[in-house]
Design an enzyme around this catalytic site. Structure first.
Site, mmCIF file in Angstrom:
data_model
loop_
_atom_site.group_PDB
_atom_site.id
_atom_site.type_symbol
_atom_site.label_atom_id
_atom_site.label_comp_id
_atom_site.label_asym_id
_atom_site.label_seq_id
_atom_site.Cartn_x
_atom_site.Cartn_y
_atom_site.Cartn_z
ATOM 1 N N SER A 238 105.282 57.474 44.856
ATOM 2 C CA SER A 238 105.728 58.768 44.338
ATOM 3 C C SER A 238 106.095 58.622 42.868
ATOM 4 C CB SER A 238 106.953 59.242 45.112
ATOM 5 O OG SER A 238 108.071 58.464 44.717
ATOM 6 N N LYS A 239 106.376 59.743 42.253
ATOM 7 C CA LYS A 239 106.766 59.713 40.842
ATOM 8 C C LYS A 239 107.998 58.856 40.647
ATOM 9 C CE LYS A 239 104.950 63.279 38.043
ATOM 10 N NZ LYS A 239 104.847 64.688 38.054
ATOM 11 N N ARG A 240 108.884 58.928 41.625
ATOM 12 C CA ARG A 240 110.118 58.164 41.492
ATOM 13 C C ARG A 240 109.831 56.659 41.495
ATOM 14 N NH1 ARG A 240 113.014 58.431 46.085
ATOM 15 N NH2 ARG A 240 113.385 56.217 45.892
ATOM 16 N N GLY A 242 107.141 55.280 40.467
ATOM 17 C CA GLY A 242 106.433 54.857 39.268
ATOM 18 C C GLY A 242 104.997 55.324 39.233
#
Ligand code: GLU
Length: 465
Positions: A238-240, A242
């Protein structure tokens, strides 16, 4: 000769999964003295943007991955694709299909009702009659009717797809524009690809592309389908975790070689070696050694690698890079000592910049907890006398000078080191923790040290009043 490519669709920024694919292709080409090409897959004008292409090129530039020749843009090649569609039509290897959307929907529903996999039924494959009026036809390619499509994947082994799993798929839409699998196969063949390394989300595009290769008499490249990168807990990255823009790593203070080293180890290994210079990657990388199962993103490992590369960078380089983070040390007289200290302590350039600023700038405020812990008891008196002790000394320059002064100070006062250490930390950097105090004093100098102590004493006085 080995020829590879990276073929991003410019729908957004370049994320790290994409960069890893690019790196694998780059390494394999360079290792073999071959060519690495860049192709921008921008045929879907509604989803592609020039900014995204720019962002991809910028990311390539940052990590220093050079490609051969100019990037190839699919949007420049529509005439070429059209000529191949005509060729296949002329040779009877493709045909016009006049099925309307309604007919296709009806067919799909019937098949689903019979619990069959929805697929085109080939009704125009050998059609010779009068085409229905008012339908702009699509062009379909003749897929094999029986047997299997088999290819050797360099990572996953033999992949076998039964002919009845692939239908006569569309190669040109009714507006004449070519479809994805068709153009990819043509480009890879014409650009001379020998090895195609790409994400395994494309695994089931490959049989379709093979049908195009065979219809056009092109030689097949070797295929390697790389498993994806998983995020924390084995979930999709996910974006979290990376999945973000490669350039976000630059903004967060990572060095490009740390990111590349991190990426090469996601899914590939050489013994238990973790640190790879570019030369070592080039010496050892082989796509057949890529792991057949997914790899996992580990942000701590990236930090660890980044710390390693920061520690081993020259001060000159670090000083240049830190300018992006608002720290200007190139001609600072304390540059060497500052960088020698902080490159050992910091995991990112950003952290380094923050800690250097903390030393170079007089604290604007003091951490509450540090005040409570550091300024209790006789701290004010002790700081006062330490300021006097500093004033009495003429020659204080090196960290060892300051260290000696502190030692004689605690001896004379018969106090422990912490009794001066803690309040002095609050005075100098506004919080507990941080680098060695003798280093800090040597960097900012005697006068500034006295001034920061005076500032804190003044603040304590006002607080008490
Ligand atoms: N354009 C495709 C993508 O961005 C890559 C296609 C390929 O590598 O064959 O996923």
């Amino acid at each position: 000769m080995v020829v590879t490519r990276f073929a991003p669709s410019p729908t957004g920024f370049l994320h790290i999964g994409g960069l890893r694919t690019a790196l694998f292709n780059y390494l394999w080409a360079r290792r073999n003295g071959g060519e690495f090409k860049l192709r921008i897959e921008d045929t879907d004008q509604s989803r592609n943007s020039a900014e995204a292409t720019k962002a991809i090129l910028e990311a390539f530039d940052w990590v220093g991955m050079d490609y051969d020749g100019e990037p190839v843009y699919q949007s420049d090649r529509f005439d070429l694709y059209r000529s191949y569609i005509t060729k296949l039509l002329d040779e009877g290897k493709a045909y016009y299909c006049y099925m309307s959307k309604e007919e296709l929907d009806a067919l799909r529903e019937e098949q689903m009702a019979r619990k069959e996999r929805p697929r085109y039924d080939g009704r125009y494959r050998d059609f010779t009659g009068e085409p229905p009026k008012g339908v702009e036809p699509v062009v379909r390619i003749k897929a094999p009717l029986e047997g299997e499509i088999v290819f050797e994947d360099g990572i996953k082994g033999t992949i076998t797809i039964k002919a009845d799993e692939v239908d006569d798929f569309i190669i040109a839409r009714s507006d004449g524009t070519p479809t994805y699998n068709f153009v990819v196969a043509i480009d890879d063949a014409l650009m001379g690809m020998t090895d195609v390394i790409r994400g395994d989300d494309h695994l089931y595009n490959t049989p379709k592309q093979i049908i195009v290769y065979e219809a056009l008499g092109f030689k097949l490249p070797r295929f390697y389908h790389v498993p994806m990168i998983l995020g924390e807990g084995g979930k999709k990255l996910s974006k979290r975790d990376g999945a973000a823009d490669v350039m976000d790593y630059k903004r967060a203070g990572y060095l490009p070689e740390a990111l590349l080293n991190f990426l090469v180890r996601l899914g590939w290994s050489h013994g238990d070696q973790e640190i790879f210079t570019m030369e070592e990657m080039l010496e050892h990388f082989d796509p057949t050694d890529i792991n057949a199962s997914a790899s996992q993103y580990n942000p701590d490992k990236l930090l660890w690698l980044n710390a390693h590369y920061i520690k081993n960078s020259s001060n000159e380089r670090l000083a240049k890079l830190l300018e992006d983070f608002g720290v200007y040390l190139l001609s600072h007289d304390k540059r060497e000592i500052l960088l020698d200290i902080f490159k050992e302590r910091c995991k990112t350039l950003k952290e380094m910049a923050e800690q250097i600023k903390e030393v170079l700038e007089t604290p604007k405020d003091y951490d509450e907890k540090a005040l409570k812990k550091g300024m209790k008891g006789e701290a004010v008196d002790i700081l006062n006398s330490f300021a006097d002790a500093l004033r009495e000394q003429k020659e204080l320059h090196l960290p060892t000078d300051f260290h000696a002064l502190m030692e004689s100070f605690v001896k004379a006062k018969e106090i422990g080191f912490g009794k001066i250490g803690m309040p002095l930390r609050v005075a100098l950097i506004g919080r507990l923790g941080g680098p060695d105090l003798s280093d800090v004093m040597s960097i900012i100098g005697k006068e500034e040290t006295i001034e920061r102590i005076e500032n804190l004493l003044k603040y304590m006085k006002e607080k008490d009043a």
